[in-house]
Design a protein around this motif. Structure first.
Motif, PDB file in Angstrom:
ATOM      1  N   LEU A  62      -4.888  -1.992   9.753  1.00 27.76           N
ATOM      2  CA  LEU A  62      -6.293  -2.100   9.368  1.00 27.76           C
ATOM      3  C   LEU A  62      -6.942  -3.321  10.018  1.00 27.76           C
ATOM      4  O   LEU A  62      -8.090  -3.267  10.453  1.00 27.76           O
ATOM      5  CB  LEU A  62      -6.431  -2.189   7.843  1.00 27.76           C
ATOM      6  CG  LEU A  62      -6.193  -0.889   7.078  1.00 27.76           C
ATOM      7  CD1 LEU A  62      -6.289  -1.132   5.581  1.00 27.76           C
ATOM      8  CD2 LEU A  62      -7.197   0.157   7.491  1.00 27.76           C
ATOM      9  N   LEU A  63      -6.196  -4.433  10.114  1.00 26.38           N
ATOM     10  CA  LEU A  63      -6.782  -5.638  10.690  1.00 26.38           C
ATOM     11  C   LEU A  63      -6.996  -5.475  12.193  1.00 26.38           C
ATOM     12  O   LEU A  63      -8.022  -5.903  12.738  1.00 26.38           O
ATOM     13  CB  LEU A  63      -5.909  -6.858  10.390  1.00 26.38           C
ATOM     14  CG  LEU A  63      -5.988  -7.340   8.937  1.00 26.38           C
ATOM     15  CD1 LEU A  63      -5.079  -8.531   8.727  1.00 26.38           C
ATOM     16  CD2 LEU A  63      -7.411  -7.703   8.563  1.00 26.38           C
ATOM     17  N   TYR A 102      -7.498  -2.664  13.678  1.00 22.13           N
ATOM     18  CA  TYR A 102      -8.633  -1.736  13.766  1.00 22.13           C
ATOM     19  C   TYR A 102      -9.949  -2.492  13.577  1.00 22.13           C
ATOM     20  O   TYR A 102     -10.909  -2.298  14.321  1.00 22.13           O
ATOM     21  CB  TYR A 102      -8.459  -0.649  12.698  1.00 22.13           C
ATOM     22  CG  TYR A 102      -9.654   0.242  12.503  1.00 22.13           C
ATOM     23  CD1 TYR A 102      -9.919   1.293  13.365  1.00 22.13           C
ATOM     24  CD2 TYR A 102     -10.528   0.031  11.438  1.00 22.13           C
ATOM     25  CE1 TYR A 102     -11.002   2.118  13.175  1.00 22.13           C
ATOM     26  CE2 TYR A 102     -11.624   0.844  11.234  1.00 22.13           C
ATOM     27  CZ  TYR A 102     -11.863   1.883  12.113  1.00 22.13           C
ATOM     28  OH  TYR A 102     -12.941   2.686  11.922  1.00 22.13           O
ATOM     29  N   VAL A 148     -17.934   2.459   8.448  1.00 17.64           N
ATOM     30  CA  VAL A 148     -16.693   2.950   9.041  1.00 17.64           C
ATOM     31  C   VAL A 148     -15.728   1.797   9.329  1.00 17.64           C
ATOM     32  O   VAL A 148     -14.515   1.955   9.281  1.00 17.64           O
ATOM     33  CB  VAL A 148     -17.033   3.737  10.329  1.00 17.64           C
ATOM     34  CG1 VAL A 148     -15.835   3.858  11.235  1.00 17.64           C
ATOM     35  CG2 VAL A 148     -17.584   5.094   9.973  1.00 17.64           C
ATOM     36  N   PRO A 197     -12.515  -0.329   5.778  1.00 16.83           N
ATOM     37  CA  PRO A 197     -11.152  -0.686   6.216  1.00 16.83           C
ATOM     38  C   PRO A 197     -10.966  -2.196   6.327  1.00 16.83           C
ATOM     39  O   PRO A 197      -9.882  -2.715   6.017  1.00 16.83           O
ATOM     40  CB  PRO A 197     -11.038  -0.013   7.584  1.00 16.83           C
ATOM     41  CG  PRO A 197     -11.989   1.111   7.535  1.00 16.83           C
ATOM     42  CD  PRO A 197     -13.130   0.651   6.682  1.00 16.83           C
ATOM     43  N   TRP A 252      -5.983   8.961  10.986  1.00 15.73           N
ATOM     44  CA  TRP A 252      -7.188   8.627  10.223  1.00 15.73           C
ATOM     45  C   TRP A 252      -8.033   7.595  10.959  1.00 15.73           C
ATOM     46  O   TRP A 252      -9.246   7.731  11.108  1.00 15.73           O
ATOM     47  CB  TRP A 252      -6.752   8.104   8.859  1.00 15.73           C
ATOM     48  CG  TRP A 252      -7.852   7.539   8.027  1.00 15.73           C
ATOM     49  CD1 TRP A 252      -8.806   8.234   7.348  1.00 15.73           C
ATOM     50  CD2 TRP A 252      -8.109   6.167   7.774  1.00 15.73           C
ATOM     51  NE1 TRP A 252      -9.631   7.365   6.696  1.00 15.73           N
ATOM     52  CE2 TRP A 252      -9.239   6.104   6.935  1.00 15.73           C
ATOM     53  CE3 TRP A 252      -7.503   4.970   8.178  1.00 15.73           C
ATOM     54  CZ2 TRP A 252      -9.761   4.903   6.488  1.00 15.73           C
ATOM     55  CZ3 TRP A 252      -8.024   3.783   7.736  1.00 15.73           C
ATOM     56  CH2 TRP A 252      -9.141   3.754   6.903  1.00 15.73           C
ATOM     57  N   ALA A 253      -7.350   6.552  11.459  1.00 14.40           N
ATOM     58  CA  ALA A 253      -8.063   5.489  12.175  1.00 14.40           C
ATOM     59  C   ALA A 253      -8.697   6.050  13.441  1.00 14.40           C
ATOM     60  O   ALA A 253      -9.843   5.746  13.774  1.00 14.40           O
ATOM     61  CB  ALA A 253      -7.108   4.359  12.518  1.00 14.40           C
ATOM     62  N   PHE A 275     -11.747   7.986  12.623  1.00 12.83           N
ATOM     63  CA  PHE A 275     -12.864   7.133  12.249  1.00 12.83           C
ATOM     64  C   PHE A 275     -13.502   6.482  13.458  1.00 12.83           C
ATOM     65  O   PHE A 275     -14.705   6.326  13.551  1.00 12.83           O
ATOM     66  CB  PHE A 275     -12.390   6.036  11.282  1.00 12.83           C
ATOM     67  CG  PHE A 275     -12.806   6.303   9.875  1.00 12.83           C
ATOM     68  CD1 PHE A 275     -14.086   6.755   9.581  1.00 12.83           C
ATOM     69  CD2 PHE A 275     -11.930   6.110   8.825  1.00 12.83           C
ATOM     70  CE1 PHE A 275     -14.474   7.009   8.286  1.00 12.83           C
ATOM     71  CE2 PHE A 275     -12.302   6.366   7.520  1.00 12.83           C
ATOM     72  CZ  PHE A 275     -13.581   6.810   7.256  1.00 12.83           C
ATOM     73  N   LEU A 310      -4.668 -12.698  15.958  1.00 13.66           N
ATOM     74  CA  LEU A 310      -4.295 -11.927  14.776  1.00 13.66           C
ATOM     75  C   LEU A 310      -2.816 -11.566  14.821  1.00 13.66           C
ATOM     76  O   LEU A 310      -2.090 -11.724  13.824  1.00 13.66           O
ATOM     77  CB  LEU A 310      -5.154 -10.665  14.710  1.00 13.66           C
ATOM     78  CG  LEU A 310      -5.063  -9.870  13.423  1.00 13.66           C
ATOM     79  CD1 LEU A 310      -5.612 -10.686  12.275  1.00 13.66           C
ATOM     80  CD2 LEU A 310      -5.842  -8.583  13.544  1.00 13.66           C
ATOM     81  N   LEU A 336       0.089 -12.626  12.211  1.00 12.48           N
ATOM     82  CA  LEU A 336       0.844 -11.581  11.525  1.00 12.48           C
ATOM     83  C   LEU A 336       2.339 -11.697  11.817  1.00 12.48           C
ATOM     84  O   LEU A 336       3.169 -11.548  10.920  1.00 12.48           O
ATOM     85  CB  LEU A 336       0.323 -10.203  11.944  1.00 12.48           C
ATOM     86  CG  LEU A 336      -1.047  -9.832  11.369  1.00 12.48           C
ATOM     87  CD1 LEU A 336      -1.550  -8.538  11.975  1.00 12.48           C
ATOM     88  CD2 LEU A 336      -0.991  -9.702   9.855  1.00 12.48           C
TER      89      LEU A 336
END
Lengths: 221, 92
Positions: A13-14, A16, A187, A191, B14-15, B18, B69, B73
């Motif tokens: 999600l991040l 994205y 959109v 998320p 899904w991503a 979208f 990021l 992570l």
């Protein structure tokens, strides 16, 4: 790598959020310009803070009903991560305000109220530090935590809406303004909120495990 | 393990689903950039690797953000593993 599914979800999600959030088409608005993309990074800090502080309150209530030290640890660690998110939220808000409102701090009702809210939570940390006895600390800070959360909600979501505020979605206008509600923004925005919140939960999870380990280590030693 | 892989697959689709409309909306703009580098102009100037310099070099910023990021992570993942190892040691 062996990671639980929700940690993979966080990463996904991040990524994205960052990639699509920077590249997707957004509404073209005066003054805001490209800073409208802050919706994916600044606003989720506050949403994440509220959700993580909610976790903290739930575990404070749990502690008062059942005084396990694990409940106290989760309440404390999530409060700390929630405060971190709040500080990041206020800093990113100030950076943005400098270039849209003209000042880092213009004493806007939203800014002042969120600052007061954060101060209430700083007091929680100080309160915790002022007890010697573990059980007393856990119990009194759990009670304080409930009051702090109850004070935070009107400060952030009700009071700024009763007066005029520069902040989008405020000044007598509940919820998001029409331009915030654009489906192209949603959109990425939803998320992003889930992703950033899960990141906070991940940190809470790690810190809680570390604290539990520490306690067990000192019990054995 | 198998269920996790399925969840991941679902998420990926899904991503992708979208992000598709978002890219579709930016498509006409890409068309205009192609018009800008019209064929006769492309013929006169030598071919260069311009992909990452397109759209005001925003792709560079995206690459930087993704790196930061990923760094954070990966750090979290390594912390997670270290704590997991300690937990296993203490249990024994």
């Amino acid at each position: 790598m062996k990671l639980s599914w929700w940690k993979w979800l966080t990463i996904l999600l991040l990524l994205y959020t960052v990639v699509v959030g920077m590249l997707s088409e957004v509404p073209r608005l005066a003054i805001l310009n490209e800073t409208i993309r802050n919706l994916y990074f600044h606003v989720p800090m506050w949403f994440g803070m509220i959700l993580i502080l909610l976790v903290s309150v739930v575990y404070s209530v749990k502690y008062l009903r059942n005084p396990l030290s694990r409940n106290d640890i989760i309440a404390y660690e999530s409060a700390k991560v929630g405060i971190l998110f709040g500080v990041l939220g206020i800093v990113t808000g100030m950076e943005w305000a400098r270039f849209t409102w003209g000042e880092f701090w213009s004493n806007d009702p939203k800014q002042n109220a969120s600052a007061i809210g954060l101060l209430i939570y700083f007091a929680y940390l100080i309160l915790r530090g002022s007890f010697q006895d573990h059980q007393q600390r856990a119990r009194i800070s759990a009670v304080y935590n409930i009051f702090a959360f109850a004070a935070l909600i009107p400060l952030l979501f009700i009071l700024p809406r009763l007066t005029d505020s520069l902040h989008p979605g405020n000044g007598g206008n509940p919820g998001f303004n029409s331009y915030d509600l654009d489906s192209r923004l949603r959109v990425v925005f939803y998320p992003a909120v889930i992703g950033w919140t899960l990141l906070g939960i991940w940190v809470v999870h790690l810190r809680t495990r570390l604290e539990v380990l520490k306690q067990r280590f000192y019990e054995n030693a | 393990m198998k269920m996790h892989k399925w969840l991941l697959m679902l998420l990926l689709t899904w991503a992708a689903g979208f992000s598709a409309p978002a890219y579709a909306q930016s498509a006409p703009e890409q068309g205009s950039t192609i018009e800008y580098t019209s064929p006769d102009k492309a013929a006169s100037s030598p071919e260069m690797a311009d992909v990452l310099r397109r759209d005001g070099k925003i792709y560079i910023v995206v690459a930087v953000l993704v790196s930061v990021l990923l760094g954070v992570l990966l750090y979290l993942i390594s912390l997670d593993k270290k704590i997991g190892r300690l937990e296993r040691e203490l249990r024994q």
